[in-house]
Design an enzyme around this catalytic site. Structure first.
Site, PDB file in Angstrom:
ATOM      1  N   GLY A   6       0.786  -1.225   0.000  1.00 29.79           N
ATOM      2  CA  GLY A   6       0.000   0.000   0.000  1.00 29.79           C
ATOM      3  C   GLY A   6       0.816   1.272   0.000  1.00 29.79           C
ATOM      4  N   ILE A  21       3.464   2.084   1.768  1.00 29.06           N
ATOM      5  CA  ILE A  21       4.891   2.002   2.112  1.00 29.06           C
ATOM      6  C   ILE A  21       5.706   2.027   0.814  1.00 29.06           C
ATOM      7  CG2 ILE A  21       6.684   0.659   3.273  1.00 29.06           C
ATOM      8  CD1 ILE A  21       4.471  -0.739   4.864  1.00 29.06           C
ATOM      9  N   LYS A  71       3.246 -10.969  -3.460  1.00 32.92           N
ATOM     10  CA  LYS A  71       4.022  -9.782  -3.096  1.00 32.92           C
ATOM     11  C   LYS A  71       5.479 -10.132  -2.832  1.00 32.92           C
ATOM     12  CE  LYS A  71      -0.100  -7.564  -1.219  1.00 32.92           C
ATOM     13  NZ  LYS A  71      -0.885  -7.248  -0.018  1.00 32.92           N
TER      14      LYS A  71
END
Length: 428
Positions: free
Chosen positions: A134, A136, A205
């Site tokens: 998100g 960061i 991710k």
């Protein structure tokens, strides 16, 4: 002054946030990039649908190709999700000479190398900061902040849904099924939560992060993945008694020229900063040979945090346009992928065993560990009144994954061990 024209694919939660930031920060954008930035067209599923943001209806279209092939569009911002058709739109946009900003972790995890290679060939940018964690800025940090260092470890909480569930289980003693339902009611978890709770979202991710961190093309199938659906309240409470929290961690490690990447429930020492990351927040720990330990923390999802990352990428693309350097920063991997074997992957382990309650059982268990060349760090046998059998909790010293597999296999043939209830990696 000619504006930079943007085509926005998707007007959901993140897309709405992108519109709010771009339209609300025009003066800031003008000062940063030297020209206005205009959202010229927006792809929606239904033009007639009511929306919680004022949009000029003439900008809306239900035809993605109208945007992708519009010669007046400079940058495509993709926040619609999906893989198959979305990949086609992005590749066509690159063929049309358009730059791309995407928040699509699934697409970049599965097809990132192909898309980035096309971008380089066409002299275009593809930026995807919002695809992981998100708000960061971890992707830009790995590419630019660590460009002079050699990363040896990336470890992180990169899925807010599972972190929310484990936090509630730890802090309130709630059962997994109850917290999962609560997460669904709050909108943190989907009606079908499989991607989150079984670790698939986190694995995608970690594919992106490890590819960038180690400059090797890591594929999704290279990530050993285990979710949290098997984590019990018993596991969490025993971990707490031993000074650990249970977190779903993505862990990518490099030693010499070999790497390993995994997603799994992990016991993390309560003194480690990741152990205190709670709720839907994300955190990524990165260790570099030169810089040592670093950690990045913040909201892992949500309209404005994710949209902020998207617009930051948009700003970067426009700056590159002004400098005439688009397509020169595509992060293509140059290291040959060499995966660690089970003999090379090592960590401490936590085991919870249900055993016969009689003399000599612990000695038999200790002998199995000795035979498999695994050293024991600590043993705990909690009191279980009015319960048949006994429970033994063991934390090992560093041991290879192969050696632990041999231990588990030996326990299957040991009558004294009735059940291997849990086994988790231990960190910190």
């Amino acid at each position: 002054m000619k504006p930079v024209r943007v085509g926005l694919l998707g007007l959901g939660t993140v897309g709405t946030g992108v519109v709010r930031i771009v339209e609300g920060h025009q003066e800031d954008l003008l000062n940063q990039v030297g020209s206005p930035v205009s959202i010229a067209q927006i792809l929606v599923k239904d033009r007639s649908k009511g929306r919680n943001i004022a949009i000029d209806s003439s900008k809306l279209t239900e035809d993605p190709w109208e945007i992708v092939r519009n010669p007046d569009i400079d940058v495509i911002v993709e926040v619609m999700g999906g893989i198959g058709l979305t990949k086609e739109y992005i590749l066509e946009a690159l063929d049309q000479g358009k730059h791309v900003v995407t928040a699509n972790k699934d697409l970049m995890a599965l097809h990132g190398p192909e898309i980035l290679a096309k971008a380089r060939d066409k002299g275009c940018d593809v930026l995807y900061e919002a695809s992981v964690a998100g708000g960061i800025p971890i992707i830009r940090t790995l590419i630019e902040g660590f460009s002079s260092d050699r990363i040896t470890k990336i470890m992180g909480i990169v899925n807010g849904t599972t972190n929310y569930i484990l936090t509630k289980m730890s802090q309130e003693g709630a059962a997994y099924e109850d917290v999962l339902k609560e997460a669904q009611d709050l909108g943190y978890a989907e009606a079908d939560p499989t991607s989150d709770v079984e670790g698939l979202d986190a694995a995608r991710k970690m594919t992106i992060l490890s590819t960038l961190g180690f400059r090797s093309n890591v594929a999704l199938e290279n990530v050993s993945t285990q979710g949290i659906s098997g984590v019990s309240q018993e596991d969490i409470q025993y971990a707490k008694r031993l000074g650990y929290e249970v977190k779903l961690l993505g862990i990518a490690e490099r030693q010499d020229d070999t790497i390993s990447v995994s997603v799994q429930p992990t016991l993390i020492k309560h003194t480690h900063p990741i152990a205190s990351v709670n709720g839907v927040f994300n955190a990524v720990y990165v260790h570099g040979e030169a810089v040592g330990e670093t950690m990045f923390y913040g909201p892992g999802a949500g309209e404005m945090p994710t949209a902020t990352s998207v617009v930051a990428d948009l700003v970067a693309v426009v700056k590159n346009m002004k400098l005439g350097v688009n397509g020169r920063q595509a992060q293509l991997s140059y290291n040959v992928l060499k995966l660690k074997t089970d003999e090379q992957i090592a960590s401490k382990f936590f085991l919870l065993l249900h055993v016969e309650d009689r003399a000599g059982v612990l000695a038999q268990i200790a002998q199995v560990f000795s035979n498999c060349d695994v050293s024991i760090e600590s043993v705990m046998q909690p009191s279980l009144p009015n319960t048949a059998g006994a429970e033994i909790i063991i934390i090992t010293h560093d041991a290879s994954k192969a050696a632990m597999n041999n231990v588990l296999k030996s326990f299957e043939g040991l009558k004294a061990v009735r059940k291997i209830k849990s086994i988790y990696r231990v960190e910190g």
